[in-house]
Design a protein around this motif. Structure first.
Motif, short mmCIF file in Angstrom:
data_model
loop_
_atom_site.label_atom_id
_atom_site.label_comp_id
_atom_site.label_asym_id
_atom_site.label_seq_id
_atom_site.Cartn_x
_atom_site.Cartn_y
_atom_site.Cartn_z
N ALA A 119 0.80 -0.95 -0.30
CA ALA A 119 -0.10 0.18 -0.35
C ALA A 119 0.92 1.48 0.05
O ALA A 119 0.70 2.10 -0.41
CB ALA A 119 -0.81 -0.07 1.58
N GLU B 54 10.29 3.50 5.68
CA GLU B 54 10.12 2.30 6.27
C GLU B 54 11.35 2.32 7.09
O GLU B 54 12.26 2.39 6.83
CB GLU B 54 10.25 1.20 4.72
N ARG C 46 12.60 -1.13 8.00
CA ARG C 46 13.17 -2.55 7.47
C ARG C 46 14.48 -1.91 6.67
O ARG C 46 14.18 -0.94 5.80
CB ARG C 46 12.45 -3.62 6.71
N ILE D 20 8.50 5.00 12.79
CA ILE D 20 7.92 5.62 13.77
C ILE D 20 7.17 4.85 13.85
O ILE D 20 6.36 4.37 14.16
CB ILE D 20 7.23 6.34 12.71
N SER E 221 4.90 -2.24 14.11
CA SER E 221 5.40 -2.28 15.08
C SER E 221 4.69 -1.99 15.80
O SER E 221 3.93 -1.17 16.21
CB SER E 221 6.42 -1.80 14.48
N GLN F 257 -4.20 -3.05 4.28
CA GLN F 257 -3.95 -4.00 5.59
C GLN F 257 -4.87 -3.80 6.30
O GLN F 257 -5.85 -4.09 7.39
CB GLN F 257 -3.12 -5.25 5.55
N GLY G 290 -5.48 -9.07 1.64
CA GLY G 290 -4.66 -9.45 0.58
C GLY G 290 -3.94 -8.58 0.04
O GLY G 290 -4.03 -6.98 0.14
N TYR G 291 -3.05 -8.40 -0.65
CA TYR G 291 -1.92 -8.36 -1.70
C TYR G 291 -2.47 -7.14 -2.61
O TYR G 291 -2.28 -5.61 -1.89
CB TYR G 291 -1.20 -8.64 -2.25
C1 LIG Z 1 2.31 -13.61 7.67
C2 LIG Z 1 1.53 -13.47 6.52
C3 LIG Z 1 1.05 -13.89 5.20
C4 LIG Z 1 0.02 -12.89 4.52
N1 LIG Z 1 -0.14 -14.37 3.06
C5 LIG Z 1 -0.46 -13.10 1.63
C6 LIG Z 1 -0.76 -14.03 0.87
O1 LIG Z 1 -0.37 -14.76 0.64
N2 LIG Z 1 -2.13 -13.48 0.15
C7 LIG Z 1 -2.22 -12.25 0.12
O2 LIG Z 1 -2.92 -11.78 -0.91
N3 LIG Z 1 -2.18 -11.42 0.80
C8 LIG Z 1 -1.68 -11.76 2.54
N4 LIG Z 1 -1.58 -11.56 3.39
C9 LIG Z 1 -1.96 -10.31 3.40
C10 LIG Z 1 -1.10 -8.87 3.09
O3 LIG Z 1 -2.00 -8.79 1.87
C11 LIG Z 1 0.20 -8.65 3.50
O4 LIG Z 1 0.42 -8.33 4.83
C12 LIG Z 1 0.44 -7.79 2.34
O5 LIG Z 1 1.11 -6.62 2.51
C13 LIG Z 1 -0.63 -6.61 2.48
O6 LIG Z 1 -0.24 -4.94 2.82
P1 LIG Z 1 0.54 -3.80 2.85
O7 LIG Z 1 0.50 -2.56 2.64
O8 LIG Z 1 -0.49 -2.79 3.86
O9 LIG Z 1 1.01 -3.83 4.66
P2 LIG Z 1 2.85 -4.89 3.89
O10 LIG Z 1 3.20 -5.05 2.98
O11 LIG Z 1 2.95 -5.66 5.15
O12 LIG Z 1 3.19 -3.34 4.34
C14 LIG Z 1 3.76 -2.97 5.70
C15 LIG Z 1 5.20 -1.80 5.75
O13 LIG Z 1 5.39 -1.03 7.09
C16 LIG Z 1 5.99 -1.72 7.49
N5 LIG Z 1 5.90 -1.01 8.95
C17 LIG Z 1 5.81 -1.16 9.46
N6 LIG Z 1 5.73 -0.79 11.12
C18 LIG Z 1 6.05 0.59 10.50
C19 LIG Z 1 7.00 1.38 11.43
N7 LIG Z 1 6.06 1.24 12.68
N8 LIG Z 1 7.26 2.30 10.87
C20 LIG Z 1 7.94 2.76 9.54
N9 LIG Z 1 7.79 1.23 9.13
C21 LIG Z 1 6.44 0.28 9.14
C22 LIG Z 1 6.27 -2.73 7.44
O14 LIG Z 1 7.50 -2.97 7.41
C23 LIG Z 1 6.15 -3.07 5.70
O15 LIG Z 1 7.45 -2.99 4.91
C24 LIG Z 1 -0.49 -12.10 4.60
C25 LIG Z 1 -0.17 -11.39 5.93
C26 LIG Z 1 0.75 -11.96 6.72
C27 LIG Z 1 0.63 -11.35 8.46
#
Ligand SMILES: Cc1cc2nc3c(=O)[nH]c(=O)nc-3n(C[C@H](O)[C@H](O)[C@H](O)COP(=O)(O)OP(=O)(O)OC[C@H]3O[C@@H](n4cnc5c(N)ncnc54)[C@H](O)[C@@H]3O)c2cc1C
Length: 438
Positions: free
Chosen positions: A12, A31, A33, A122, A142, A343, A349-350
């Motif tokens: 996202a 970010e 990481r 953050i 986090s 999420q 989902g991705y």
């Molecule tokens: C274990 C697991 C498996 C999953 N498998 C699937 C799958 O197979 N298929 C699917 O469609 N969806 C899956 N999901 C659900 C979801 O689609 C993914 O988690 C997806 O990556 C969510 O996108 P996002 O951008 O919201 O979060 P993320 O892609 O997780 O991105 C969040 C980012 O924020 C960073 N972050 C966190 N806290 C902080 C902070 N305080 N300061 C700065 N950076 C921070 C993290 O390092 C990360 O890079 C899964 C979820 C989990 C937890």
């Protein structure tokens, strides 16, 4: 122009950063990481796929997530561009080389003249002088930031686990078997769909739940709080044959209209969206494997042909109660300078996470017109920002049950017609935006 701060460079956050920068804004993407890690990410790449390498069906004519792919492509998505460029053979699905995909997203964002990437955590609410912020920290936000958000949203606005009960398309429920009634005729008197079971059906169902194949918790999920409060249905079943009959399947206060008697046990479904097209199975959160859920839940009288908009699950997942906390443009009502995406907003989902990132990026950039509710973008957004019931809100994939009805068409034709309507309406919406930007 005001700088947009984006916290989290996942699916996202990366999409939001790209969209905002393409719209002419300066962006700082924070970010954590590799400075701080999550339990699931393995690399320091942006938009890392933590599990499967699939973006699911790419069929834009008959499948809601395929339609969302197409809408994102038309809206200039970086995530879809990188996915298409690193596509692997996977039948009708869009599967990607995860390394190539993440590297391409990372390079595109690093090379963008209006984006600065800061590798830092953050660890609390952002400073007040960041007036345009997108929080996209995902299901593994986090701990310190999650706690600050929880405090800001009055303690119960953020969950650390999802406990998803299966959601069924209403049109697939057999009303020759089921009837509408609230327990003791409370409320409007007929708020629930009831599926009756006799003693024999109940015994077979309990045995199937106990024998069904389950998925395991990941090692790090076992230590997460708030799990005991929402036991999986099969765990309740294993505690004794009668446990469910005194829990979510209790028949008291209900009378089967066909027999005029109280059934031995009842499965209840509660309306899940304002449109009334989706109904969730009350108390049926489960760790059963997806194939097993379909097989076992179709043993329930009235659900023998059930089509599931979403199957049940129980995972570590940080998400906010968006229907009560966010406005239509994803801003936190109590602090409108904070916008949420991904999420953490309660999509699942991705692809859905990236799609909400794209919309958040547009809104943060001042492109405020909402996508029509007939599009996949609009249907998903409308669901999380108000269509879903805030009292039972749990993460949701995109599916045709979220779209406004289309009279006349049925089955596969209905999906096709809904997709055609969506893409036609999307093009008008995107054109309006282009005109406004010129
Ligand atoms: C274990 C697991 C498996 C999953 N498998 C699937 C799958 O197979 N298929 C699917 O469609 N969806 C899956 N999901 C659900 C979801 O689609 C993914 O988690 C997806 O990556 C969510 O996108 P996002 O951008 O919201 O979060 P993320 O892609 O997780 O991105 C969040 C980012 O924020 C960073 N972050 C966190 N806290 C902080 C902070 N305080 N300061 C700065 N950076 C921070 C993290 O390092 C990360 O890079 C899964 C979820 C989990 C937890």
């Amino acid at each position: 122009m005001e700088t947009i701060h984006i916290i989290g460079g996942g699916l996202a956050g990366s999409e939001a950063a790209w969209t905002s920068a393409q719209a002419g804004h300066a962006v700082v993407l924070h970010e954590m990481r590799p400075v701080a890690k999550t339990d699931a990410h393995q690399t320091d790449g942006l938009a890392e796929l933590v599990c499967s390498n699939s973006f699911r069906s790419d069929d834009a004519e008959n499948n809601a997530v395929g339609l969302l792919h197409e809408e994102m492509r038309r809206a200039g998505s970086l995530i879809l561009r990188a996915a298409d460029a690193h596509k692997l053979p996977a039948g009708g699905a869009l599967a990607v080389d995860r390394h190539g995909f993440s590297t391409e997203v990372t390079k595109a964002l690093e090379a963008h003249p209006r984006i600065e990437i800061r590798r830092e955590e953050i660890d609390g609410l952002p400073p007040e002088d960041w007036t345009n912020v997108i929080v996209a920290t995902g299901p593994l936000t986090s701990a310190s930031l999650a706690q600050s958000i929880r405090t800001l949203t009055n303690d119960d606005g953020l969950a650390f686990f999802d406990a998803i009960a299966p959601v069924v398309h209403r049109e697939s429920i057999d009303f020759d078997v089921c009837w509408m009634q609230s327990r003791y005729d409370k409320g409007e008197g007929a708020d629930y769909i009831n599926c009756p079971m006799d003693q024999e059906q109940y015994a077979a169902f309990i045995a199937a739940l106990i024998d069904g194949e389950k998925t395991d918790f990941k090692e790090w999920e076992k230590t997460t709080p708030y799990f005991e409060g929402c036991l999986p249905i099969e765990v309740m079943a294993s505690r004794g044959v009668e446990t469910l009959r005194f829990g979510p399947m209790k028949p008291v206060g209900l009378c089967d209209t066909r027999t005029g008697r109280r059934p031995h046990a009842v499965v209840q479904l509660r309306q899940d969206n304002a449109l009334g097209t989706l109904w969730n199975m009350v108390g049926f959160q489960t760790k059963l494997k997806h194939g097993e859920q379909t097989r076992i839940f179709r043993m329930i009288p009235g659900l023998q042909n059930a089509q599931f908009a979403r199957l049940g699950g129980l995972h570590r997942n940080t998400f906010i109660n968006s229907p009560s906390l966010l406005d239509a443009q994803l801003r936190l009502k109590v602090r409108p300078g904070l916008r949420f995406a991904g999420q953490i907003t309660g999509v699942e989902g991705y692809v859905e996470s990236a799609a909400i990132g794209l919309l958040a990026g547009r809104f943060a950039s001042g492109l405020g017109t909402l996508p029509p509710p007939t599009t996949a973008f609009g249907a998903l957004l409308a669901h999380i920002t108000g269509g879903a019931d805030s009292k039972t809100f749990q993460p949701m994939n995109v599916n045709f049950g979220l779209f406004p009805e289309l009279k006349g068409a049925r089955g596969r034709d209905r999906k096709k017609a809904m997709s055609q309507r969506a893409l036609a309406d999307l093009d008008v919406w995107l054109d309006e935006k282009r005109e406004a930007a010129e």
